[in-house]
Write a protein that holds these residues in place. Structure first.
Motif, short mmCIF file in Angstrom:
data_model
loop_
_atom_site.label_atom_id
_atom_site.label_comp_id
_atom_site.label_asym_id
_atom_site.label_seq_id
_atom_site.Cartn_x
_atom_site.Cartn_y
_atom_site.Cartn_z
N MET A 185 0.83 -1.19 0.00
CA MET A 185 0.00 0.00 0.00
C MET A 185 0.87 1.26 0.00
N TRP A 186 0.34 2.32 -0.61
CA TRP A 186 0.96 3.64 -0.59
C TRP A 186 -0.15 4.63 -0.30
N LYS A 187 0.10 5.62 0.58
CA LYS A 187 -0.98 6.54 0.97
C LYS A 187 -0.47 7.97 1.08
N TYR A 188 -1.34 8.89 0.67
CA TYR A 188 -1.13 10.33 0.83
C TYR A 188 -2.41 10.89 1.44
N GLU A 189 -2.27 11.86 2.35
CA GLU A 189 -3.44 12.44 2.98
C GLU A 189 -3.20 13.91 3.25
N ASN A 190 -4.25 14.74 3.06
CA ASN A 190 -4.18 16.16 3.36
C ASN A 190 -5.51 16.59 3.97
N SER A 191 -5.46 17.40 5.02
CA SER A 191 -6.68 17.86 5.69
C SER A 191 -6.69 19.37 5.84
N ILE A 192 -7.90 19.92 5.88
CA ILE A 192 -8.10 21.33 6.19
C ILE A 192 -9.22 21.43 7.22
N ILE A 193 -9.23 22.54 7.96
CA ILE A 193 -10.31 22.86 8.88
C ILE A 193 -11.01 24.09 8.30
N THR A 194 -12.33 24.07 8.26
CA THR A 194 -13.08 25.16 7.64
C THR A 194 -14.34 25.49 8.44
N GLU A 195 -14.87 26.67 8.20
CA GLU A 195 -16.16 27.07 8.76
C GLU A 195 -17.30 26.63 7.85
N ALA A 196 -16.99 26.16 6.65
CA ALA A 196 -18.02 25.70 5.72
C ALA A 196 -18.75 24.50 6.33
N THR A 197 -20.04 24.40 6.05
CA THR A 197 -20.83 23.29 6.60
C THR A 197 -20.57 22.01 5.80
N PRO A 198 -20.77 20.85 6.43
CA PRO A 198 -20.67 19.60 5.68
C PRO A 198 -21.60 19.58 4.47
N GLU A 199 -22.80 20.16 4.62
CA GLU A 199 -23.77 20.18 3.52
C GLU A 199 -23.25 21.00 2.34
N ALA A 200 -22.58 22.12 2.60
CA ALA A 200 -22.04 22.96 1.53
C ALA A 200 -20.92 22.23 0.79
N ILE A 201 -20.09 21.51 1.54
CA ILE A 201 -19.00 20.75 0.93
C ILE A 201 -19.59 19.59 0.11
N TRP A 202 -20.57 18.91 0.70
CA TRP A 202 -21.19 17.77 0.03
C TRP A 202 -21.83 18.18 -1.29
N LYS A 203 -22.43 19.36 -1.30
CA LYS A 203 -23.08 19.85 -2.53
C LYS A 203 -22.05 19.96 -3.66
N LEU A 204 -20.82 20.34 -3.33
CA LEU A 204 -19.75 20.42 -4.33
C LEU A 204 -19.24 19.03 -4.72
N TYR A 205 -19.26 18.11 -3.78
CA TYR A 205 -18.83 16.73 -4.07
C TYR A 205 -19.82 16.01 -4.99
N ASN A 206 -21.11 16.08 -4.65
CA ASN A 206 -22.05 15.28 -5.43
C ASN A 206 -22.51 15.96 -6.73
#
Length: 143
Positions: free
Chosen positions: A2-23
């Motif tokens: 296995m090989w893995k890369y990961e990156n995280s951010i912290i935001t004030e955006a709501t999960p719903e607002a992020i999900w809308k961009l994902y789906n």
């Protein structure tokens, strides 16, 4: 292997607002500048396939292998000629009044470590920037 890369951010955006961009697959190229085009062959749910074209690359077939509304989705591409499976995982986690967003690339298979060391930096270099764009779009800072 296995090989893995990961990156995280912290935001004030709501999960719903992020999900809308994902789906909204047609909007992926708004937050990920490496994407030329994305097409999906059905609704945004597990088992649905699509094609993703990156700048300067041939279209890649992917399958949505995990979809949990407002929490996570994983799109998976299998590169049989390299004997690897590429999982692109996108997670949303609530941290009190903030939201943690994590994007991971996980390569698995007999050649995962070798291929990851060779092409991993190339396929992950734009992730911090795409996450910044995602954050700005989700917060409404840019449109």
């Amino acid at each position: 292997m296995m090989w893995k890369y990961e990156n995280s951010i912290i935001t004030e955006a709501t999960p719903e607002a992020i999900w809308k961009l994902y789906n909204s697959v047609d909007k992926w190229k708004k937050w990920d500048g490496s994407i030329l085009e994305v097409k999906i062959n059905g609704p945004f749910e597990e088992g649905v396939t699509g094609n993703l074209t990156l700048l300067g690359q041939e279209p890649l077939l992917f399958t949505l292998t995990e979809v949990k509304e407002n929490k996570l989705f994983t799109n998976t591409t299998i590169l049989e000629q390299l004997s690897i499976r590429m999982n692109f995982r996108h997670e949303i986690e609530i941290l009190g009044i903030q939201t943690k967003v994590t994007h991971s690339v996980i390569l698995s298979g007999p050649n995962a470590e070798m291929i990851g060391n060779q092409i991993g930096p190339m396929i992950t270099q734009g992730i911090p920037n795409s996450m910044s764009n995602l954050n700005q779009l989700a917060r409404g800072d840019i449109s």
